[in-house]
Each structure stands twice: as C-alpha cells, then as structure tokens.
Design an enzyme around this catalytic site. Structure first.
Site, PDB file in Angstrom:
ATOM      1  N   LYS A  81      -3.402  91.529 -40.107  1.00  0.00           N
ATOM      2  CA  LYS A  81      -2.791  91.813 -38.805  1.00  0.00           C
ATOM      3  C   LYS A  81      -3.077  90.635 -37.909  1.00  0.00           C
ATOM      4  O   LYS A  81      -4.205  90.166 -37.814  1.00  0.00           O
ATOM      5  CB  LYS A  81      -3.429  93.093 -38.233  1.00  0.00           C
ATOM      6  CG  LYS A  81      -2.902  93.500 -36.885  1.00  0.00           C
ATOM      7  CD  LYS A  81      -1.819  94.556 -37.002  1.00  0.00           C
ATOM      8  CE  LYS A  81      -0.963  94.668 -35.776  1.00  0.00           C
ATOM      9  NZ  LYS A  81       0.151  93.720 -35.672  1.00  0.00           N
ATOM     10  N   LYS A 109     -12.150  89.413 -34.544  1.00  0.00           N
ATOM     11  CA  LYS A 109     -11.576  90.167 -33.426  1.00  0.00           C
ATOM     12  C   LYS A 109     -11.140  91.553 -33.901  1.00  0.00           C
ATOM     13  O   LYS A 109     -11.449  92.566 -33.284  1.00  0.00           O
ATOM     14  CB  LYS A 109     -10.369  89.395 -32.883  1.00  0.00           C
ATOM     15  CG  LYS A 109      -9.668  90.099 -31.742  1.00  0.00           C
ATOM     16  CD  LYS A 109      -8.341  89.458 -31.422  1.00  0.00           C
ATOM     17  CE  LYS A 109      -8.489  87.958 -31.217  1.00  0.00           C
ATOM     18  NZ  LYS A 109      -7.349  87.375 -30.516  1.00  0.00           N
ATOM     19  N   LYS A 136      -2.463  85.385 -39.425  1.00  0.00           N
ATOM     20  CA  LYS A 136      -1.740  84.763 -38.305  1.00  0.00           C
ATOM     21  C   LYS A 136      -0.580  83.965 -38.874  1.00  0.00           C
ATOM     22  O   LYS A 136      -0.622  83.556 -40.043  1.00  0.00           O
ATOM     23  CB  LYS A 136      -2.682  83.817 -37.546  1.00  0.00           C
ATOM     24  CG  LYS A 136      -2.203  83.437 -36.166  1.00  0.00           C
ATOM     25  CD  LYS A 136      -2.547  84.494 -35.126  1.00  0.00           C
ATOM     26  CE  LYS A 136      -1.914  84.190 -33.782  1.00  0.00           C
ATOM     27  NZ  LYS A 136      -2.342  85.107 -32.728  1.00  0.00           N
ATOM     28  N   ASP A 189       2.845  86.398 -30.149  1.00  0.00           N
ATOM     29  CA  ASP A 189       1.813  85.485 -29.630  1.00  0.00           C
ATOM     30  C   ASP A 189       2.577  84.506 -28.744  1.00  0.00           C
ATOM     31  O   ASP A 189       3.686  84.839 -28.281  1.00  0.00           O
ATOM     32  CB  ASP A 189       1.083  84.759 -30.783  1.00  0.00           C
ATOM     33  CG  ASP A 189      -0.141  83.980 -30.317  1.00  0.00           C
ATOM     34  OD1 ASP A 189      -1.156  84.596 -29.977  1.00  0.00           O
ATOM     35  OD2 ASP A 189      -0.095  82.727 -30.262  1.00  0.00           O
TER      36      ASP A 189
HETATM   37  P1  NDP Z   1       3.003  83.308 -23.765  1.00  0.00           P
HETATM   38  O1  NDP Z   1       3.883  82.444 -24.564  1.00  0.00           O
HETATM   39  O2  NDP Z   1       3.538  84.558 -23.194  1.00  0.00           O
HETATM   40  O3  NDP Z   1       2.354  82.456 -22.553  1.00  0.00           O
HETATM   41  C1  NDP Z   1       1.594  81.322 -22.780  1.00  0.00           C
HETATM   42  C2  NDP Z   1       1.310  80.679 -21.444  1.00  0.00           C
HETATM   43  O4  NDP Z   1       0.436  79.573 -21.629  1.00  0.00           O
HETATM   44  C3  NDP Z   1       2.559  80.129 -20.771  1.00  0.00           C
HETATM   45  O5  NDP Z   1       2.399  80.180 -19.394  1.00  0.00           O
HETATM   46  C4  NDP Z   1       2.583  78.682 -21.259  1.00  0.00           C
HETATM   47  O6  NDP Z   1       3.281  77.812 -20.416  1.00  0.00           O
HETATM   48  C5  NDP Z   1       1.105  78.348 -21.287  1.00  0.00           C
HETATM   49  N1  NDP Z   1       0.854  77.347 -22.342  1.00  0.00           N
HETATM   50  C6  NDP Z   1       1.142  77.445 -23.665  1.00  0.00           C
HETATM   51  N2  NDP Z   1       0.788  76.335 -24.316  1.00  0.00           N
HETATM   52  C7  NDP Z   1       0.292  75.512 -23.378  1.00  0.00           C
HETATM   53  C8  NDP Z   1      -0.262  74.221 -23.426  1.00  0.00           C
HETATM   54  N3  NDP Z   1      -0.341  73.535 -24.579  1.00  0.00           N
HETATM   55  N4  NDP Z   1      -0.713  73.685 -22.261  1.00  0.00           N
HETATM   56  C9  NDP Z   1      -0.636  74.382 -21.090  1.00  0.00           C
HETATM   57  N5  NDP Z   1      -0.135  75.622 -21.001  1.00  0.00           N
HETATM   58  C10 NDP Z   1       0.320  76.171 -22.121  1.00  0.00           C
HETATM   59  O7  NDP Z   1       1.729  83.604 -24.686  1.00  0.00           O
HETATM   60  P2  NDP Z   1       0.642  84.758 -24.558  1.00  0.00           P
HETATM   61  O8  NDP Z   1       0.380  85.062 -23.135  1.00  0.00           O
HETATM   62  O9  NDP Z   1       1.032  85.828 -25.490  1.00  0.00           O
HETATM   63  O10 NDP Z   1      -0.640  84.050 -25.198  1.00  0.00           O
HETATM   64  C11 NDP Z   1      -1.561  83.276 -24.427  1.00  0.00           C
HETATM   65  C12 NDP Z   1      -2.856  83.127 -25.202  1.00  0.00           C
HETATM   66  O11 NDP Z   1      -3.409  84.428 -25.468  1.00  0.00           O
HETATM   67  C13 NDP Z   1      -2.748  82.452 -26.569  1.00  0.00           C
HETATM   68  O12 NDP Z   1      -3.951  81.758 -26.831  1.00  0.00           O
HETATM   69  C14 NDP Z   1      -2.631  83.634 -27.515  1.00  0.00           C
HETATM   70  O13 NDP Z   1      -3.046  83.297 -28.832  1.00  0.00           O
HETATM   71  C15 NDP Z   1      -3.615  84.591 -26.864  1.00  0.00           C
HETATM   72  N6  NDP Z   1      -3.456  85.996 -27.208  1.00  0.00           N
HETATM   73  C16 NDP Z   1      -2.269  86.645 -26.996  1.00  0.00           C
HETATM   74  C17 NDP Z   1      -2.167  87.989 -27.305  1.00  0.00           C
HETATM   75  C18 NDP Z   1      -0.947  88.779 -26.991  1.00  0.00           C
HETATM   76  O14 NDP Z   1      -0.986  90.011 -27.146  1.00  0.00           O
HETATM   77  N7  NDP Z   1       0.129  88.184 -26.525  1.00  0.00           N
HETATM   78  C19 NDP Z   1      -3.290  88.725 -27.928  1.00  0.00           C
HETATM   79  C20 NDP Z   1      -4.500  87.969 -28.006  1.00  0.00           C
HETATM   80  C21 NDP Z   1      -4.555  86.643 -27.690  1.00  0.00           C
HETATM   81  P3  NDP Z   1       4.757  77.354 -20.819  1.00  0.00           P
HETATM   82  O15 NDP Z   1       5.628  78.548 -20.618  1.00  0.00           O
HETATM   83  O16 NDP Z   1       5.059  76.234 -19.881  1.00  0.00           O
HETATM   84  O17 NDP Z   1       4.679  76.908 -22.245  1.00  0.00           O
END
Ligand code: NDP
Length: 444
Positions: free
Chosen positions: A90, A114, A126, A166
């Site tokens: 998962k 996790k 993943k 993600d």
């Molecule tokens: P989203 O794609 O919804 O959002 C990601 C955010 O981070 C956007 O604002 C994006 O900006 C910014 N971002 C991405 N890459 C970069 C970068 N290289 N430099 C600066 N900003 C960046 O993703 P999530 O919110 O789902 O995920 C965010 C984090 O949380 C990740 O690490 C993910 O693995 C983790 N996570 C997510 C879960 C989930 O349920 N969604 C569960 C557990 C962990 P922009 O739009 O400009 O790219």
C-alpha cells in the site's frame, strides 16, 4: 564492522545514484542500531536488514501516450513493492518530473514503517512516473493514466497491492486510473484508494493526511503542556496535505501564516484564507501569485522562504528535503517549539539533528503523515464490506489512530532510552511489528 554499518555500505554500493534512498535507509538503520545491536548475530544470520532494505519486487515500465498535438510522448514509470509482511502493498503514486527509481524506493521504504505505525494490516509500496500533469489538458492526463494503468493492472489487486494518490495524483487522476483498471479487468474492487465518493471513496480521505498531521501535532503539544490554539504556524506546500493541514489548524484555533508552491510562497499576516487557496489550487489549478492578487494584504515572494518567518510551529507539507540546516537554524533563532512533518522526509538529516539538539519537538512524516494511508486502509475496509461509514465515524477513527501513533512512538523512545527522540521512536515501533511478522513467516 557492526552489522548496521555493513548493511548501510551494502545499500550504498548496490543502489548507486539513489541519494534519497540512501538517506532514508541511513535514518532508519541509525535509529534501529540499539535494537539490532542487542541481538546482532541473530539478525545477521537471518540477513534481516538485507531483506528489509531490498524491495520484494521492482517494476519498471514505459508509458506511451499521445498529446493534444498528435505527438507521441514517452514516460518512465515505476511500482516498487517493498514489503508485504503485515499486509498487501500500500502506498501512493507520484506523478512529477523529478520521479526516478531512487525516489520511489525511498518513499516505498518509508512506507513500510509508516503503514506499520497505523496499526492496520498494510505493507509498504510506492509508485509513480516522471509525467508532469501540470499544464496538461484533462484529455492528456486521461490518455496518460489509461496507458499507465494498462501496464500497472497486471501487478495490483485489492489483496495484492493497493495504490493511492501522492504528489500530482489527486481525485482526477485516481478516477481515470480506476476507470481503466475496471475496463481491463472487469472487476469493481477496492484496488485504488482516494476514489471519488460516488464510486467507493471514503469520506474524509481527501482531508485525512492534513487533518491527521494536525491531530498528532495537537496531541504532541498537549502532552508537553502546550495548547495549539493561539499558536502561529508556518505551512509549506499548497497541495492536498498543506491545504487540509491549514484548514484543521485554523479550525483548532491556530493561525497559519504561510503556504508555498514550487515557484514562491505567501505570507498572510491575517491567516491563510483556505477557501481562496482551495479555489486557486483545486478549482483553477493556478499559481500562488493569484492569492496575493486576490488579497492585497498578503505578500507573495518568489523562491523559498517559508521557514524564515517567526512562528511557533512549522509543518513542512511540500516535498522531500525542503527544510535544510539553514532553515532549521532560522526556525530555532525565531523561537519555534515544534516541527511536525506533513510531507515525506521534508527535513534533511542535518536539519533534523540540529532541531533535535536545540530542543525542538520533531516528529517525522512516517508517524505524523500516516493519517492519509490509515484512512486509505479504512477505505479498503469499507470497500470490502460494501458499506460507507459517516464522516464523523471516519474522522473519529482517524483521530484515534493519530493519537495512538503519538503515544506509540513516545513509548518506544522512552523504552529504548531516547525519550523525546520521535525519529527513533517511530522507526523502532514501526520496525518491531514488521520484523516480528517477517521472522514468523520464515526466510522469504
Ligand atoms: P500535491 O501534489 O497535492 O502538492 C504538493 C505541493 O508541494 C504543491 O504545492 C507543490 O507545488 C509543492 N511541491 C512539489 N514538489 C516541489 C518541489 N520540488 N519544490 C517545491 N515545492 C514543491 O501533493 P501532496 O500534498 O499529496 O503531497 C505533499 C507531500 O506529502 C509529499 O511529500 C507526499 O509524499 C506527502 N504525503 C502525501 C499524502 C497524501 O495523502 N496526499 C500522504 C502522506 C504523505 P507545485 O504545485 O508548484 O508543484
């Protein structure tokens, strides 16, 4: 040489040019040292750490699709099935140009611990692709998702491997992926989580990672005699995790003053307007410059800078290694009391160490962002039962899971003589359950 050091060397030698994977393994093995060294010969004989750091299966595939101009595009795609000792694989799918095998392996490795911490029966995996959904039309995203699933479907299933979203994979992408899976297999089963509510999704899944992060933060602070209400909070990111972390923190009386995307960041002294943020990011799919355009009192800054603001609590919710040593120094100098990770591995190893040495309460993402995958597991349960639970029911379970995770990692840190070191607590607590299952199942 100690067994832990031997395995660290082996991982680096056998997985060249995968720095994020090395970093994740190093962090975990360093904190397991105390457990491993207590019974080193047994673990060495079982090659337990070699088995733990080598994925069960790594699937690499090509995704060919046609863009709106009629041009064929080709992307690289991955699914790493890391460890299924305690349940089916998962973990999410990430669509972002930075995706490569090393990043997927780091994320899959973290996912093992996790998922174990949630207390639910899910193993670690993943996947993703270097496809960038940004700037693509809905038709292009659909074409990519259909081609991606036409290969991936061979390796997944409701009792085998259950991907989710993600970075870059939200409700739209999950919908297209699910439609194609069903079309190929003729199975209406809970093979993906994060589905829409009309076709098997769970209430509160969208909000779960961000809400869960704040529930754990609230419990952490409460146990240190601090009230989250009234605190000033910095959040990075403006995606799924960030948005719902901001929403819940504000509901609980904190003031969130920042958010960011990959171009720049917002400082809003009045507190981030979450309705406006959702409209910009979820509806218009636009940049944060739009936020400042709509709220003249808010400041927009190009580039990085969220961690330079004076806050009590920092919640990094964007991406890996976004909070470095200089950022950690700025947070400490500004009197922050807690850093709780919403993203996966957003804090570099040096920054983590600096924060811990300076008395900052620090919780790693594998514990504090586990609410997303935990609610995904609740979605799997609802799909198996062919029932839908109410939002209150799911939210109450999510909160219970997050509070439990905090106490679990706190207890483990105390039991192993590292009170308050939640990195060690999370790694040890997550590891013990997985290792117990691996040993019970023999050499596989
Ligand atoms: P989203 O794609 O919804 O959002 C990601 C955010 O981070 C956007 O604002 C994006 O900006 C910014 N971002 C991405 N890459 C970069 C970068 N290289 N430099 C600066 N900003 C960046 O993703 P999530 O919110 O789902 O995920 C965010 C984090 O949380 C990740 O690490 C993910 O693995 C983790 N996570 C997510 C879960 C989930 O349920 N969604 C569960 C557990 C962990 P922009 O739009 O400009 O790219």
């Amino acid at each position: 040489m100690s067994y832990v050091d031997e395995v660290l060397e082996r991982v680096i030698a056998q997985n060249p040019a995968q720095p994020e994977f090395h970093q994740a393994v190093k962090e975990v093995l360093e904190s397991l040292r105390v457990v491993i060294e207590a019974d080193e010969e047994k673990y060495r004989k079982e090659a337990l750490l070699e088995r733990l750091t080598t994925p069960d299966r790594q699937i690499l595939f090509r995704v060919a699709w046609v863009d709106d101009k009629g041009q064929t595009q080709v992307n690289n795609a991955f699914r790493v099935q890391f460890n299924d000792a305690i349940g089916p694989y998962k973990g999410g799918l990430r669509f972002h140009p930075s995706v490569n095998l090393g990043i997927i392996k780091f994320l899959g490795f973290e996912q093992i611990f996790k998922n174990s911490l949630t207390g639910l029966p899910i193993g670690g995996g993943k996947g993703g692709s270097d496809f960038d959904p940004k700037g693509k039309s809905d038709r292009e995203v659909m074409a990519f998702c259909q081609s991606f699933m036409t290969e991936l479907y061979k390796y997944i299933g409701k009792d085998v491997d259950v991907p989710a979203g993600d970075i870059g994979v939200g409700a739209r992408e999950i919908g297209f992926l699910y439609g194609q899976y069903k079309r190929i297999t003729n199975l209406y089963e809970g093979v993906l989580t994060g589905k829409g509510l009309s076709y098997g999704g769970s209430l509160v899944r969208t909000q779960a990672t961000g809400y869960g992060l704040v529930y754990l933060t609230e419990e952490l602070l409460k146990c240190h005699g601090i009230d989250l209400a009234g605190k000033v909070v910095a959040v990075s990111g403006a995606g799924n995790v960030a948005t719902y972390a901001i929403e819940k923190a504000e509901q609980l009386g904190a003031k969130v003053v920042t958010c960011s995307d990959s171009n720049g960041w917002i400082y809003d002294h009045d507190g981030i307007d979450v309705a406006l943020l959702k409209d910009i990011k979820e509806v218009r799919r636009a940049r944060l410059t739009e936020y400042a355009a709509a709220k003249p009192n808010a400041e927009y800054h190009e580039g990085k800078g969220v961690w330079s603001v004076k806050v009590d609590v920092a919640l990094p919710c964007a991406t890996q290694n976004e909070l470095n040593l200089d950022d950690a120094k700025a947070l400490v100098a500004n009197g922050a009391m807690a850093v709780v990770e919403g993203a996966n591995m957003p804090t570099t190893l040096e920054a983590t160490q600096y924060l811990q040495e300076n008395g900052i309460l620090f919780v790693p993402g594998k514990a504090s962002n586990a609410g997303g995958v935990a609610t995904s597991a609740l979605e799997m349960s609802q799909n198996s039962e062919r029932l839908s639970w109410t939002a209150e029911e799911v939210d109450a379970k999510l909160k219970g899971i997050m509070v439990n995770i905090y106490h679990n990692i706190d207890d483990a840190s105390k039991k192993y003589g590292m009170e308050g070191n939640y990195v060690a607590g999370a790694n040890i607590a997550g590891f013990l359950k997985v290792v117990n299952a691996m040993e019970a199942q023999g050499i596989v």
